[in-house]
Design a protein around this motif. Structure first.
Motif, PDB file in Angstrom:
ATOM      1  N   ASP A 144     -19.048   1.119   7.077  1.00 28.54           N
ATOM      2  CA  ASP A 144     -18.447   2.372   7.213  1.00 28.54           C
ATOM      3  C   ASP A 144     -19.263   3.279   6.258  1.00 28.54           C
ATOM      4  N   PRO A 145     -19.900   4.476   6.762  1.00 24.76           N
ATOM      5  CA  PRO A 145     -20.599   5.285   5.910  1.00 24.76           C
ATOM      6  C   PRO A 145     -19.900   5.709   4.538  1.00 24.76           C
ATOM      7  N   THR A 146     -18.719   6.172   4.713  1.00 22.00           N
ATOM      8  CA  THR A 146     -17.760   6.625   3.547  1.00 22.00           C
ATOM      9  C   THR A 146     -17.580   5.526   2.398  1.00 22.00           C
ATOM     10  N   ALA A 147     -17.395   4.337   2.929  1.00 18.00           N
ATOM     11  CA  ALA A 147     -17.024   3.172   2.251  1.00 18.00           C
ATOM     12  C   ALA A 147     -18.442   2.908   1.551  1.00 18.00           C
ATOM     13  N   GLN A 148     -19.466   3.014   2.019  1.00 18.59           N
ATOM     14  CA  GLN A 148     -20.803   2.801   1.222  1.00 18.59           C
ATOM     15  C   GLN A 148     -20.908   3.866   0.311  1.00 18.59           C
ATOM     16  N   ALA A 149     -20.750   5.119   0.581  1.00 24.82           N
ATOM     17  CA  ALA A 149     -20.929   6.088  -0.330  1.00 24.82           C
ATOM     18  C   ALA A 149     -20.456   5.924  -1.775  1.00 24.82           C
ATOM     19  N   LEU A 150     -19.036   5.379  -1.318  1.00 25.86           N
ATOM     20  CA  LEU A 150     -18.243   4.976  -2.390  1.00 25.86           C
ATOM     21  C   LEU A 150     -18.958   3.779  -3.316  1.00 25.86           C
ATOM     22  N   ALA A 151     -19.267   2.926  -2.841  1.00 27.93           N
ATOM     23  CA  ALA A 151     -20.064   1.864  -3.584  1.00 27.93           C
ATOM     24  C   ALA A 151     -21.409   2.269  -4.141  1.00 27.93           C
ATOM     25  N   LEU A 185       0.737  -1.081  -0.051  1.00 32.75           N
ATOM     26  CA  LEU A 185      -0.056   0.061   0.202  1.00 32.75           C
ATOM     27  C   LEU A 185       0.650   1.384   0.104  1.00 32.75           C
ATOM     28  N   GLU A 186       2.152   1.200   0.126  1.00 34.79           N
ATOM     29  CA  GLU A 186       2.968   2.496   0.279  1.00 34.79           C
ATOM     30  C   GLU A 186       2.967   3.333  -0.796  1.00 34.79           C
ATOM     31  N   PRO A 187       3.155   2.579  -2.119  1.00 35.96           N
ATOM     32  CA  PRO A 187       3.097   3.640  -3.127  1.00 35.96           C
ATOM     33  C   PRO A 187       1.773   4.170  -3.491  1.00 35.96           C
ATOM     34  N   PHE A 188       0.668   3.610  -3.062  1.00 35.21           N
ATOM     35  CA  PHE A 188      -0.714   4.411  -2.901  1.00 35.21           C
ATOM     36  C   PHE A 188      -0.737   5.417  -1.930  1.00 35.21           C
ATOM     37  N   ARG A 189      -0.256   5.195  -0.854  1.00 36.97           N
ATOM     38  CA  ARG A 189       0.006   6.372   0.105  1.00 36.97           C
ATOM     39  C   ARG A 189       0.493   7.365  -0.504  1.00 36.97           C
ATOM     40  N   GLY A 190       1.510   7.246  -0.990  1.00 34.33           N
ATOM     41  CA  GLY A 190       2.567   8.466  -1.912  1.00 34.33           C
ATOM     42  C   GLY A 190       1.634   9.198  -2.557  1.00 34.33           C
ATOM     43  N   ALA A 191       0.785   8.193  -3.464  1.00 29.28           N
ATOM     44  CA  ALA A 191       0.153   9.055  -4.728  1.00 29.28           C
ATOM     45  C   ALA A 191      -0.740   9.815  -4.107  1.00 29.28           C
ATOM     46  N   ALA A 192      -1.294   9.947  -3.058  1.00 32.51           N
ATOM     47  CA  ALA A 192      -2.396  10.835  -2.423  1.00 32.51           C
ATOM     48  C   ALA A 192      -1.772  12.354  -2.520  1.00 32.51           C
ATOM     49  N   GLY A 193      -0.782  12.576  -2.542  1.00 34.32           N
ATOM     50  CA  GLY A 193      -0.165  13.824  -2.801  1.00 34.32           C
ATOM     51  C   GLY A 193      -0.321  14.329  -4.105  1.00 34.32           C
ATOM     52  N   PRO A 244      -8.224   7.806   0.481  1.00 30.16           N
ATOM     53  CA  PRO A 244      -8.117   7.508   1.841  1.00 30.16           C
ATOM     54  C   PRO A 244      -8.900   6.147   2.501  1.00 30.16           C
ATOM     55  N   THR A 245     -10.089   6.554   2.102  1.00 28.71           N
ATOM     56  CA  THR A 245     -11.060   5.335   2.161  1.00 28.71           C
ATOM     57  C   THR A 245     -10.817   4.021   1.773  1.00 28.71           C
ATOM     58  N   LEU A 246     -10.272   4.102   0.404  1.00 33.56           N
ATOM     59  CA  LEU A 246      -9.823   2.589  -0.362  1.00 33.56           C
ATOM     60  C   LEU A 246      -8.796   2.365   0.559  1.00 33.56           C
ATOM     61  N   LEU A 247      -7.859   3.082   1.058  1.00 36.38           N
ATOM     62  CA  LEU A 247      -6.613   2.535   1.775  1.00 36.38           C
ATOM     63  C   LEU A 247      -7.221   1.889   3.017  1.00 36.38           C
ATOM     64  N   PRO A 249     -14.032  11.841 -14.503  1.00 40.67           N
ATOM     65  CA  PRO A 249     -14.908  11.472 -13.173  1.00 40.67           C
ATOM     66  C   PRO A 249     -14.209  10.436 -12.495  1.00 40.67           C
ATOM     67  N   THR A 250     -13.432   9.250 -13.014  1.00 38.42           N
ATOM     68  CA  THR A 250     -12.712   8.306 -12.301  1.00 38.42           C
ATOM     69  C   THR A 250     -11.679   8.846 -11.404  1.00 38.42           C
ATOM     70  N   LEU A 251     -10.848   9.787 -11.901  1.00 38.13           N
ATOM     71  CA  LEU A 251      -9.928  10.515 -11.250  1.00 38.13           C
ATOM     72  C   LEU A 251     -10.213  11.293 -10.013  1.00 38.13           C
ATOM     73  N   ASP A 252     -11.557  11.603 -10.275  1.00 31.26           N
ATOM     74  CA  ASP A 252     -12.439  12.615  -9.262  1.00 31.26           C
ATOM     75  C   ASP A 252     -12.439  11.773  -7.913  1.00 31.26           C
ATOM     76  N   VAL A 253     -13.380  10.506  -8.407  1.00 34.35           N
ATOM     77  CA  VAL A 253     -13.548   9.653  -7.596  1.00 34.35           C
ATOM     78  C   VAL A 253     -12.160   9.007  -6.810  1.00 34.35           C
ATOM     79  N   VAL A 254     -11.345   8.595  -7.351  1.00 33.97           N
ATOM     80  CA  VAL A 254     -10.074   7.950  -6.651  1.00 33.97           C
ATOM     81  C   VAL A 254      -9.438   9.356  -5.642  1.00 33.97           C
TER      82      VAL A 254
END
Length: 613
Positions: free
Chosen positions: A429-436, A160-168, A222-225, A212-217
Motif C-alpha cells: 500500500d503506497p500510504t503505508a509505505q510512505a509511513l515507513a 482497535l476501538e479506542p484508537f478509532r475514537g482517538a482520531a477525533g 487511518p493507515t495504521l488502523l 513531529p511524532t504527533l503530527d505523523v500519528v
C-alpha cells in the motif's frame, strides 16, 4: 535506517525510554525548573518583577502538583477528581502565562545580557499554557478511552476501538504541540545562562520530539488502523534475520512466519524456512530480475536462494525477492514484509516478560545467546535446530500478540530497535509505505542526496557458518570539508572461544583457503552515495584473490572486499568518499547490525559538511 548523528546524540544525552513516555505533562513540570532558574535573573530588575516571578513560580509548582493528581485520577477513573485537577491545572498555567505576558516582562526581555533568559522563561511558560489549552481536554479523552490493561483481546490481539475514537482528538493535540514548538523554536539556548539553559533545553527537547511524532500519528492513524486489519484482513511475512550468519541488513533470513491480522486480532498462519522452497522446487531459481551492475556486487546466489536475499543493503529489493519467491511457490502476495532479528525479540521480551518453551525460559537476557549460539551447540544438525526455532517462534508470537504489556514501553523498545537498524518494513500500500519512509524504517538506498546523504559499510558471510555471533564492530567517521571527502572505518573483532565445537557454527569454507574454521570470511561492502565516488579502500585487495567485486545499486557505487578475520583478531577496514559540489542532505551512516550493539562515532569535522544533521 537511523540518522547516525541522531544516534550519537541520543546516546550522549542518556535519555531513558521512560523519559519519552507521556511527554506533554512533563513539559509543564519542566517549565518549573526553567522558571526557578530564571527567577534568579529577573530578581535583579526590581521588586515588582521579583514579586511577579515568585507568583509565577507558585502557580507552576501548583500546576505540577495538579499533573500528578490528574494522572492518579485518570487511572482511578474518578470523574470528579479529574475535573477538579484539570480546572486547577488550567487556572494555574493561565495565571502564570498572564503574568509573563505583561509589559514589565517584555521590557526585561529587552535588557542586554539577561534579556534572553527572560525571553526564554516567557516562551516556555506560554508554551505550557498553549499545551494545556489545546491538548488537555482531548488528551484526557484519549487517556480515559485507552485503558492499557483492557487493550488486549482474548485469544491475541489489540482492541482497535479506542484508537478509532482517538482520531477525533488527535488533531487538536497535534496542533497544540505544533504551536508550542513554534513558541520555543526561536530560543537561542547558547545565549542563556547555564542555570536557565539546562531546563529550557529539556523542555524544548520534549516538545521537539513529541510534536513531529504527533503530527505523523495524526496524519497516518487511518493507515495504521488499516495495517492492523481495521478495514479487512491483512497478511504479512515476518522475516527473522540471523545475525550469527551475517548479511547486509542483519543476517541469514532463512526462517520466517506468515501472520494475519483482522480487526486487531493476530494469527500465525504458517512458518517457513529455506527447506520449504527445496520442497516446492523453487530453491535455486531466480524470479526477480536485477540490473547486471547490481548483480556484479554479490555472489550469484543473491537472487536464487532465500538465505541470501538480505545480502543487499536495499531492503525493498529483499522484500521484492521474497514476494516473488512466495508468489512463484504458492501464488501468495503479502500486504507487507517485515524484518527483525533476535535482538529485537530480546527488546520486546524485556517489556512483555519471558516465555517458556519445552520447560526452558526465554527472556530478554538469554534470547540472543540462545537463538544465535547455544542452539547450534545443542542441535548441531540443521533440521533439529529448525524444529527448535519453529517452536520458539510460535511461543514468542503467541506471547507477544497476547498484548498484555504496556504499549508505550513496547513502542520505546521498537524505537530503540529501529535506531539500531534492526527493523525494516516494506508495504504494498503506497500510504503505508510512505509511513515507513517517514519513520526511516524502509531500509532503502536513496536515489540522490537531497533528503539524506547515505553511506555505509555492510557485511555478508562468505564462509557458511554461524560464527558471526562472536563478531563485534565499531564505526568511525571523519570529514575534510575543504576537500569534500569523508572517511569511514569499521573495526571488527572475532572473539569466538575455543569452547565452540559445532560444525554448524564454524566456518565451512575456511578449509578451502587453508584457514582454521574459527576464521570469519566476510564480504565487506563499501557504499558511496549517489553522485559520489570511492577514492580509496583499505584493504586495496581482498584476502582471497578473485573475490573482489564492484558495481552500482540504485545509483550508489560500491565495492566488495573479502576479509578473513582470524580468531582473537581485531582489524580495521576503511574507505574514503569524494562528494560532488552542492548542498548535501543530512548524514545517514548505516552499518550491518551484529548480535551486539555497534558504537558509531562521528567526528566534529563532519558538522561543516552536514550542517542539517
Amino acid at each position: 535506517m537511523v540518522n547516525a548523528a541522531d544516534e550519537t546524540s541520543a546516546r550522549r544525552s542518556g535519555r531513558s525510554a521512560g523519559e519519552r513516555r507521556r511527554r506533554w505533562p512533563w513539559v509543564l513540570g519542566g517549565v518549573l525548573g526553567v522558571f526557578v532558574a530564571g527567577a534568579v535573573v529577573v530578581g535583579v530588575l526590581g521588586t515588582v518583577l521579583a514579586r511577579e516571578a515568585f507568583e509565577v513560580r507558585d502557580d507552576l509548582v501548583a500546576a505540577r502538583a495538579s499533573i500528578e493528581t490528574l494522572g492518579d485520577a485518570v487511572k482511578a477513573k474518578d470523574a470528579a477528581a479529574i475535573q477538579t485537577s484539570a480546572d486547577e491545572l488550567t487556572a494555574r498555567t493561565s495565571g502564570a502565562a498572564d503574568i509573563v505576558a505583561g509589559p514589565l516582562w517584555d521590557l526585561a526581555a529587552a535588557v542586554p545580557q539577561v534579556g534572553a533568559n527572560i525571553d526564554a522563561v516567557q516562551r516556555v511558560t506560554l508554551s505550557a499554557k498553549t499545551l494545556v489549552d489545546g491538548a488537555l481536554d482531548p488528551g484526557l479523552q484519549i487517556m480515559s478511552a485507552i485503558n492499557v490493561e483492557n487493550l488486549a483481546l482474548e485469544g491475541g490481539g489489540i482492541d482497535l476501538e479506542p484508537f478509532r475514537g482517538a482520531a477525533g482528538s488527535l488533531p487538536a493535540i497535534a496542533d497544540a504541540f505544533a504551536a508550542a514548538k513554534a513558541q520555543t523554536d526561536p530560543i537561542d539556548v547558547d545565549a542563556l545562562l547555564p542555570a536557565v539553559a539546562e531546563p529550557v533545553s529539556q523542555v524544548r527537547a520534549v516538545i521537539d520530539q513529541t510534536a513531529p511524532t504527533l503530527d505523523v500519528v495524526n496524519r497516518y492513524l487511518p493507515t495504521l488502523l488499516g495495517m492492523a486489519g481495521a478495514d479487512g484482513p491483512r497478511t504479512y511475512l515476518l522475516v527473522f534475520q540471523n545475525n550469527a550468519e551475517i548479511r547486509a541488513t542483519g543476517g541469514n533470513p532463512a526462517a520466517s512466519i506468515i501472520m494475519t491480522v483482522d480487526d486487531g486480532r493476530f494469527a500465525l498462519a504458517d512458518q517457513t524456512s529455506s527447506a520449504t522452497f527445496k520442497a516446492t522446487g523453487t530453491a535455486g531459481v531466480t524470479f526477480t530480475t536485477l540490473p547486471p551492475e547490481t548483480l556484479s556486487l554479490y555472489p550469484e546466489t543473491l537472487t536464487r536462494y532465500s538465505q541470501d536475499y538480505s545480502m543487499t543493503p536495499d531492503f525493498p529489493t529483499t522484500a521484492q525477492l521474497f514476494q516473488d519467491l512466495f508468489n512463484a511457490s504458492y501464488g501468495d502476495r503479502f500486504d507487507g514484509v517485515i524484518s527483525i532479528d533476535p535482538v529485537v525479540l530480546s527488546n520486546m521480551l524485556a517489556v512483555a516478560g519471558p516465555v517458556t518453551v519445552d520447560g526452558e525460559e526465554i527472556n530478554a537476557d538469554n534470547a540472543v545467546r540462545l537463538l544465535l549460539s547455544d542452539a547450534y551447540e545443542r542441535y548441531p544438525r540443521g533440521t533439529d535446530s529448525d524444529v527448535f526455532f519453529a517452536a520458539v517462534s510460535q511461543a514468542v508470537f503467541e506471547h507477544l500478540t497476547a498484548g498484555k504489556w504496556d504499549p508505550a514501553k513496547m513502542l520505546d523498545a521498537l524505537t530503540e530497535s529501529a535506531r539500531q537498524q534492526r527493523v525494516y518494513l516494506a508495504f504494498t500500500d503506497p500510504t503505508a509505505q510512505a509511513l515507513a519512509v517517514e519513520l526511516n524504517v524502509d531500509g532503502a538506498l536513496p536515489e540522490d542526496t537531497a533528503k539524506t546523504t547515505q553511506l555505509g559499510i555492510y557485511l555478508n558471510d562468505w564462509g557458511v557458518g554461524k560464527i558471526e555471533y562472536h563478531l563485534a564492530t565499531v564505526m568511525d567517521a571523519r570529514c575534510d570539508a575543504d576537500a569534500r571527502t569523508m572517511s569511514v572505518s569499521q573495526t571488527m573483532t572475532n572473539s569466538i572461544p575455543d569452547s565452540i565445537q559445532s560444525r554448524y557454527t564454524l566456518t565451512a569454507k575456511a578449509g578451502w583457503y587453508g584457514l582454521p574454521n574459527t576464521t570469519m570470511l566476510i564480504d565487506t561492502l563499501f557504499f558511496a552515495p549517489p553522485g559520489a565516488t570511492i577514492v580509496s579502500v583499505d584493504p586495496g585487495d581482498g584476502d582471497v584473490p578473485g573475490l573482489d567485486r564492484a558495481g552500482t545499486e540504485k545509483g550508489s557505487t560500491a565495492v566488495s572486499k573479502l576479509v578473513a578475520l582470524a580468531q582473537d583478531e581485531t582489524r580495521t577496514v576503511s574507505y574514503t568518499v569524494q562528494f560532488p559540489a552542492g548542498e548535501l542532505g543530512p548524514l545517514d551512516l548505516r552499518h550491518t547490525p551484529t548480535a551486539s550493539a555497534t558504537p558509531v562515532n562521528i567526528d566534529a569535522s563532519c558538522a561543516a559538511m552536514f550542517p542539517s544533521s
